[in-house]
Design a protein around this motif. Sequence first.
Motif, mmCIF file in Angstrom:
data_model
loop_
_atom_site.group_PDB
_atom_site.id
_atom_site.type_symbol
_atom_site.label_atom_id
_atom_site.label_comp_id
_atom_site.label_asym_id
_atom_site.label_seq_id
_atom_site.Cartn_x
_atom_site.Cartn_y
_atom_site.Cartn_z
ATOM 1 N N LEU A 1 0.823 -1.213 0.000
ATOM 2 C CA LEU A 1 0.000 0.000 0.000
ATOM 3 C C LEU A 1 0.851 1.254 0.000
ATOM 4 N N ASP A 2 0.323 2.307 -0.643
ATOM 5 C CA ASP A 2 1.010 3.591 -0.591
ATOM 6 C C ASP A 2 0.908 4.110 0.848
ATOM 7 N N SER A 3 1.760 5.044 1.198
ATOM 8 C CA SER A 3 1.853 5.451 2.609
ATOM 9 C C SER A 3 0.570 6.045 3.166
ATOM 10 N N ARG A 4 -0.230 6.701 2.325
ATOM 11 C CA ARG A 4 -1.459 7.315 2.841
ATOM 12 C C ARG A 4 -2.457 6.236 3.227
ATOM 13 N N ARG A 5 -2.693 5.310 2.298
ATOM 14 C CA ARG A 5 -3.598 4.189 2.566
ATOM 15 C C ARG A 5 -3.129 3.404 3.786
ATOM 16 N N GLY A 6 -1.824 3.124 3.814
ATOM 17 C CA GLY A 6 -1.259 2.330 4.905
ATOM 18 C C GLY A 6 -1.498 2.987 6.246
ATOM 19 N N SER A 7 -1.242 4.296 6.322
ATOM 20 C CA SER A 7 -1.394 4.986 7.612
ATOM 21 C C SER A 7 -2.857 5.056 8.036
ATOM 22 N N GLU A 8 -3.791 5.123 7.072
ATOM 23 C CA GLU A 8 -5.213 5.150 7.442
ATOM 24 C C GLU A 8 -5.605 3.835 8.112
ATOM 25 N N ILE A 9 -5.120 2.738 7.559
ATOM 26 C CA ILE A 9 -5.445 1.428 8.130
ATOM 27 C C ILE A 9 -4.790 1.251 9.495
ATOM 28 N N LEU A 10 -3.537 1.702 9.616
ATOM 29 C CA LEU A 10 -2.831 1.576 10.896
ATOM 30 C C LEU A 10 -3.480 2.454 11.964
ATOM 31 N N GLU A 11 -3.939 3.632 11.542
ATOM 32 C CA GLU A 11 -4.620 4.543 12.460
ATOM 33 C C GLU A 11 -5.901 3.882 12.968
ATOM 34 N N PHE A 12 -6.629 3.221 12.053
ATOM 35 C CA PHE A 12 -7.868 2.537 12.416
ATOM 36 C C PHE A 12 -7.579 1.404 13.399
ATOM 37 N N MET A 13 -6.495 0.666 13.155
ATOM 38 C CA MET A 13 -6.123 -0.447 14.044
ATOM 39 C C MET A 13 -5.792 0.089 15.434
ATOM 40 N N ARG A 14 -5.059 1.209 15.455
ATOM 41 C CA ARG A 14 -4.694 1.822 16.725
ATOM 42 C C ARG A 14 -5.951 2.238 17.503
ATOM 43 N N THR A 15 -6.940 2.782 16.772
ATOM 44 C CA THR A 15 -8.196 3.189 17.401
ATOM 45 C C THR A 15 -8.936 1.974 17.949
ATOM 46 N N ALA A 16 -8.927 0.875 17.173
ATOM 47 C CA ALA A 16 -9.604 -0.343 17.633
ATOM 48 C C ALA A 16 -8.993 -0.843 18.935
ATOM 49 N N VAL A 17 -7.683 -0.668 19.067
ATOM 50 C CA VAL A 17 -7.005 -1.092 20.290
ATOM 51 C C VAL A 17 -7.356 -0.161 21.445
ATOM 52 N N LYS A 18 -7.225 1.152 21.218
ATOM 53 C CA LYS A 18 -7.470 2.115 22.301
ATOM 54 C C LYS A 18 -8.926 2.176 22.719
ATOM 55 N N ASP A 19 -9.858 2.183 21.734
ATOM 56 C CA ASP A 19 -11.283 2.374 22.042
ATOM 57 C C ASP A 19 -12.034 1.086 22.350
ATOM 58 N N PHE A 20 -11.618 -0.035 21.715
ATOM 59 C CA PHE A 20 -12.396 -1.261 21.914
ATOM 60 C C PHE A 20 -11.616 -2.366 22.611
ATOM 61 N N GLY A 21 -10.379 -2.044 23.028
ATOM 62 C CA GLY A 21 -9.600 -3.041 23.747
ATOM 63 C C GLY A 21 -9.171 -4.236 22.922
ATOM 64 N N GLN A 22 -9.118 -4.085 21.610
ATOM 65 C CA GLN A 22 -8.682 -5.187 20.754
ATOM 66 C C GLN A 22 -7.179 -5.400 20.927
ATOM 67 N N THR A 23 -6.719 -6.631 20.703
ATOM 68 C CA THR A 23 -5.286 -6.924 20.774
ATOM 69 C C THR A 23 -4.799 -7.123 19.347
ATOM 70 N N ILE A 24 -3.695 -6.438 18.994
ATOM 71 C CA ILE A 24 -3.178 -6.596 17.635
ATOM 72 C C ILE A 24 -1.696 -6.965 17.674
ATOM 73 N N VAL A 25 -1.336 -7.987 16.916
ATOM 74 C CA VAL A 25 0.063 -8.410 16.776
ATOM 75 C C VAL A 25 0.398 -8.313 15.292
ATOM 76 N N MET A 26 1.272 -7.373 14.947
ATOM 77 C CA MET A 26 1.540 -7.072 13.542
ATOM 78 C C MET A 26 3.003 -7.264 13.160
ATOM 79 N N VAL A 27 3.237 -8.096 12.142
ATOM 80 C CA VAL A 27 4.591 -8.234 11.594
ATOM 81 C C VAL A 27 4.766 -7.124 10.568
ATOM 82 N N THR A 28 5.900 -6.439 10.616
ATOM 83 C CA THR A 28 6.151 -5.422 9.600
ATOM 84 C C THR A 28 7.636 -5.230 9.383
#
Lengths: 226, 226
Positions: free
Chosen positions: B170-197
């Motif tokens: 993904l281009d950096s804009r798309r990538g950061s939107e998805i990562l931002e969403f994942m971060r929100t899911a963790v902070k707001d909904f208590g989701q656990t995320i394990v990401m290889v990068t």
Amino acid sequence: ASRAVAATKIYGSGETSVRALDSVTVSFPSGEFTAIMGPSGSGKSTLLHCLAGLDDLTSGQVFIGDVEVTALDEKGKTRLRRDQVGFIFQSYNLVPTLTAEENIRLPLDLARRDADEEWLAKIIDIVGLGDRLTHRPTELSGGQQQRVAAARAMASKPDIVFADEPTGNLDSRRGSEILEFMRTAVKDFGQTIVMVTHDPISASYSDRVVLLADGQIVDEVRQPTV
Amino acid sequence: ASRAVAATKIYGSGETSVRALDSVTVSFPSGEFTAIMGPSGSGKSTLLHCLAGLDDLTSGQVFIGDVEVTALDEKGKTRLRRDQVGFIFQSYNLVPTLTAEENIRLPLDLARRDADEEWLAKIIDIVGLGDRLTHRPTELSGGQQQRVAAARAMASKPDIVFADEPTGNLDSRRGSEILEFMRTAVKDFGQTIVMVTHDPISASYSDRVVLLADGQIVDEVRQPTV
Ligand SMILES: Nc1ncnc2c1ncn2[C@@H]1O[C@H](COP(=O)(O)OP(=O)(O)OP(=O)(O)O)[C@@H](O)[C@H]1O
Ligand SMILES: Nc1ncnc2c1ncn2[C@@H]1O[C@H](COP(=O)(O)OP(=O)(O)OP(=O)(O)O)[C@@H](O)[C@H]1O
Ligand SMILES: [Mg+2]
Ligand SMILES: [Mg+2]
């Protein structure tokens, strides 16, 4: 060298048609390393596939050297690719039943050409696959598969290499080693490389960056620096 | 939450055996976003697959919550994954005969759970697939396929999401939107995320980075900044 003249590619028809390429005119001079960047879905892979004759245009022309790819029949395109083109696919397209080494040597076998064993040894060393050569794709990590794809594209020392996001699954050290090697191939052997990338650091290895958006060339930057 | 205890994975046997994981002990606390980085071939995908019970360990244990994954039979592991795990594969693993939307909804259909339609609409909006939902994987760009894989993993709002290089294409804009969403899911909904990068910028969205080399944990960094 390679170039596209008013290249247009439309998938589907009617309401659901997608204008993947919209009258694209661009040239990739011999002995230059050109990067193509743009948002996901902007037409980069489509452009690369059409330039290599792997996909047909809806209208317009594509040239490799002085040969008009769009005027050749399937046999002619296959022969042209076999003799002059190396392609690194975004999804690698490795042969699952062949080992890494057999996959790398495949273009030479298909062209019934002898390998330049010294060149081949150098490529395999650069991509760092030494101890994985006897393994098949399913036994390799994502980045190892990507490296097999890169080595295969360079194996027959083709006049032109089309690389679709060749470092996306590699750590920065591995990626830069491969890009450095590509740069050397261009400077020392006059190879032509056209590389799609999302990574600005990868793009900085090129002589020029072409920017695509919604199937159109929207900008160009000479000798980018990061 | 998820953790591994003295996890070892050896592929093959004898001279050609590969020690992909070498007594790895690591935990991924609930409600945290952890990144895993390391050279190509260092064991990252292997670790993720073993944590999710998609692959068996040679020795050691893996837990999801209080459940010991390594003690379950195939049926038990399938049920656990269906009910609690989302997985974004490095090679996407989309179903070629289903449309993008059908692929995204598949986990819910398999779990016979109703979709949270508002959540689903949000995910589809964030990954930006709006007009490509009725298309099958072969009609999508590489990055679009990656986004379908990401949306599918998040669709059932699983307790834990394992993401194997989710922004590589993904281009950096798309990538950061998805990562931002994942971060929100963790902070707001208590989701656990394990990401290889492989990308340090993607890793900077996490709370902690674990470094892998030659199948071993070699370092850890809290709240990385770029
Ligand atoms: N089925 C298999 N048989 C033999 N070796 C394997 C198999 N699957 C993986 N390996 C090897 O195990 C090692 C770790 O692989 P893994 O896919 O976990 O690496 P990775 O860190 O995800 O790499 P990348 O960043 O390239 O995706 C690699 O050397 C790989 O070749
Ligand atoms: N066979 C097809 N049928 C219909 N649409 C298609 C087909 N192949 C590609 N497309 C569409 O054409 C557009 C351009 O696709 P292309 O693969 O060239 O994008 P890209 O720039 O390479 O994207 P990425 O960076 O995500 O790889 C996309 O919107 C894609 O969905
Ligand atoms: Mg593409
Ligand atoms: Mg991997």
